[in-house]
Design a protein around this motif. Structure first.
Motif, PDB file in Angstrom:
ATOM      1  N   LEU A   8     143.167 -31.398  71.939  1.00 56.29           N
ATOM      2  CA  LEU A   8     143.643 -32.003  73.181  1.00 56.29           C
ATOM      3  C   LEU A   8     144.171 -33.420  72.930  1.00 56.29           C
ATOM      4  O   LEU A   8     144.533 -34.121  73.857  1.00 56.29           O
ATOM      5  CB  LEU A   8     142.518 -32.039  74.215  1.00 56.29           C
TER       6      LEU A   8
ATOM      7  N   GLN B  89     138.402 -15.227  68.132  1.00 60.92           N
ATOM      8  CA  GLN B  89     137.043 -15.404  67.619  1.00 60.92           C
ATOM      9  C   GLN B  89     136.086 -14.444  68.294  1.00 60.92           C
ATOM     10  O   GLN B  89     134.978 -14.250  67.850  1.00 60.92           O
ATOM     11  CB  GLN B  89     136.580 -16.840  67.828  1.00 60.92           C
TER      12      GLN B  89
ATOM     13  N   VAL C  86     134.971 -24.032  68.457  1.00 59.88           N
ATOM     14  CA  VAL C  86     136.371 -23.722  68.762  1.00 59.88           C
ATOM     15  C   VAL C  86     137.223 -24.971  68.582  1.00 59.88           C
ATOM     16  O   VAL C  86     136.902 -26.023  69.138  1.00 59.88           O
ATOM     17  CB  VAL C  86     136.499 -23.204  70.212  1.00 59.88           C
ATOM     18  N   GLU C  87     138.268 -24.841  67.801  1.00 62.34           N
ATOM     19  CA  GLU C  87     139.163 -25.981  67.597  1.00 62.34           C
ATOM     20  C   GLU C  87     140.326 -25.889  68.577  1.00 62.34           C
ATOM     21  O   GLU C  87     140.979 -24.849  68.689  1.00 62.34           O
ATOM     22  CB  GLU C  87     139.673 -25.976  66.151  1.00 62.34           C
ATOM     23  N   LEU C  88     140.561 -26.968  69.272  1.00 60.88           N
ATOM     24  CA  LEU C  88     141.617 -27.011  70.290  1.00 60.88           C
ATOM     25  C   LEU C  88     142.000 -28.471  70.475  1.00 60.88           C
ATOM     26  O   LEU C  88     141.267 -29.244  71.097  1.00 60.88           O
ATOM     27  CB  LEU C  88     141.064 -26.442  71.609  1.00 60.88           C
TER      28      LEU C  88
ATOM     29  N   VAL D 127     150.324 -25.148  70.610  1.00 59.90           N
ATOM     30  CA  VAL D 127     148.886 -25.424  70.601  1.00 59.90           C
ATOM     31  C   VAL D 127     148.156 -24.267  69.942  1.00 59.90           C
ATOM     32  O   VAL D 127     148.343 -23.109  70.326  1.00 59.90           O
ATOM     33  CB  VAL D 127     148.372 -25.625  72.047  1.00 59.90           C
ATOM     34  N   GLU D 128     147.326 -24.589  68.967  1.00 64.32           N
ATOM     35  CA  GLU D 128     146.549 -23.555  68.297  1.00 64.32           C
ATOM     36  C   GLU D 128     145.169 -23.458  68.943  1.00 64.32           C
ATOM     37  O   GLU D 128     144.487 -24.465  69.100  1.00 64.32           O
ATOM     38  CB  GLU D 128     146.429 -23.880  66.801  1.00 64.32           C
ATOM     39  N   LEU D 129     144.800 -22.265  69.311  1.00 64.19           N
ATOM     40  CA  LEU D 129     143.516 -22.038  69.982  1.00 64.19           C
ATOM     41  C   LEU D 129     143.151 -20.585  69.741  1.00 64.19           C
ATOM     42  O   LEU D 129     143.716 -19.683  70.356  1.00 64.19           O
ATOM     43  CB  LEU D 129     143.689 -22.288  71.502  1.00 64.19           C
TER      44      LEU D 129
ATOM     45  N   SER E 252     145.915 -29.936  81.450  1.00 66.01           N
ATOM     46  CA  SER E 252     145.509 -31.116  80.676  1.00 66.01           C
ATOM     47  C   SER E 252     146.752 -31.915  80.267  1.00 66.01           C
ATOM     48  O   SER E 252     146.820 -33.146  80.407  1.00 66.01           O
ATOM     49  CB  SER E 252     144.713 -30.674  79.437  1.00 66.01           C
TER      50      SER E 252
END
Lengths: 227, 227
Positions: free
Chosen positions: A66, B68, A62-64, B62-64, B109
């Protein structure tokens, strides 16, 4: 089939957690790995190798990012990763803000989608780098939040359990346990730097070396043949 | 300067939450929007327009990809978005597993990195689509977890507060409040479908229409001039 999700960074702790899950009869395993803006992808490649060797059913990467907020030397290109100091009493600049909370939330989303009630994470509050999100108090609160914030927990009343098998264990004890479970530590990557060989001087290398020394086991990653 | 982070989807609730934060003297605002695999980007474009109009200091997108894992009609290309049924008693297939938990973790975060102790979210447990992560019990548990899983909360002992100003409010009351605060509802987007005009028949359109009707206010988005 007993199913579990394992947070797998490709490091020593998460890899051992995966094998603990296997040993506890979780025979259908789902691994989840995060690309959160690390400066190198060595641990992600390790995670892929570990997941493959362990025969997981599905491995999600998973790309996220931070690293959109600054201040962490693991992800901020403007910051250097310093040599470690395990005697330090402050939180190091390798701290990624709320990382475990973010990772566990995403794992809970995955669990909620698949109907899986068991999630493994390899944190320890004994041998750690001072990160607040490795403590039992946090893990138990997160578990409660997951049970309230998912359909699985809050609607279907299936209790979701966060397993943190090393929470009260030294890293040396964890390595000894992992050895009995057949963990191939040569496949794991702990070093914060992306050099060909582990640098040996960052916080993570120092913790790993100390743990193998205390466990009385040779770290296979440091053998020449494993490079 | 009082700072706050606002979860901004570009919809009616989060936009009004942004204006509530402004009205409560949070004069330096940080908005965070997620691209989580929605089938259209209309609400993201709305979020950008809203953030600009409100004069936020920083807006992170933010891409998340929560698509999936399958099973949600908002993100799964293989699933159709059905017409709504607000009288329904079950959780609709527009539910994105653990979405608010994931979003709030990432906001935490961001807060931890910037040292911001106030986070706004526009959830309501009165007029909602049956999503478990809109309930007060979840919000309070999440707040506790954030305070235990961040340096700001757990080390520096600065209490982080999750503000959910509409938690016990109907959407109609929220719209009336937003109107007094000067919210430009014509800039917001609620429809689950990405059609040029709101479809008028999905769950989200039905809830919005009912709320404007109860509030006795005309939805500016439905005026021809606002298309």
């Amino acid at each position: 089939m007993k199913k579990a999700i394992v947070l797998l960074s490709g490091g020593l702790d998460s890899t051992t957690a995966l094998y603990v899950a296997k040993s506890q009869c979780f025979d259908e395993l789902y691994a989840i790995t995060f690309k959160y803006g690390q400066k190198h992808d060595k641990e992600i490649r390790s995670a892929v190798a570990v997941a493959q060797q362990a025969g997981v059913k599905e491995h999600k990467i998973v790309e996220l990012l931070l690293n959109q907020w600054k201040g962490c030397s693991l992800t901020d290109p403007g910051m250097e990763i310093h040599d470690g100091d395990v005697a330090r009493n402050t939180i190091p600049d390798t701290y990624v803000p709320a990382r475990n909370m973010v990772f566990l939330s995403v794992a809970a989303s995955y669990a909620d989608a698949l109907g899986i009630t068991d999630i493994f994470i390899g944190v320890s509050e004994v041998d750690y780098s001072g990160y607040v999100d490795c403590r039992e108090e946090f893990i138990r609160s997160m578990e409660q939040t997951i049970n309230l914030g998912t359909v699985l927990g809050a609607e279907q009343k299936k209790k979701i359990t966060l397993h943190a098998p090393f929470l009260h264990m030294t890293k040396a004890e964890e390595i000894q346990w992992g050895t009995t479970l057949g963990v191939d530590f040569g496949k794991t990557w702990s070093c914060y730097r992306g050099t060909e060989k582990p640098c040996g001087t960052c916080d993570s290398c120092l913790l790993r070396a100390k743990a193998f020394r205390e466990a009385g086991i040779q770290d296979p990653l440091l053998n020449d043949s494993e490079s």
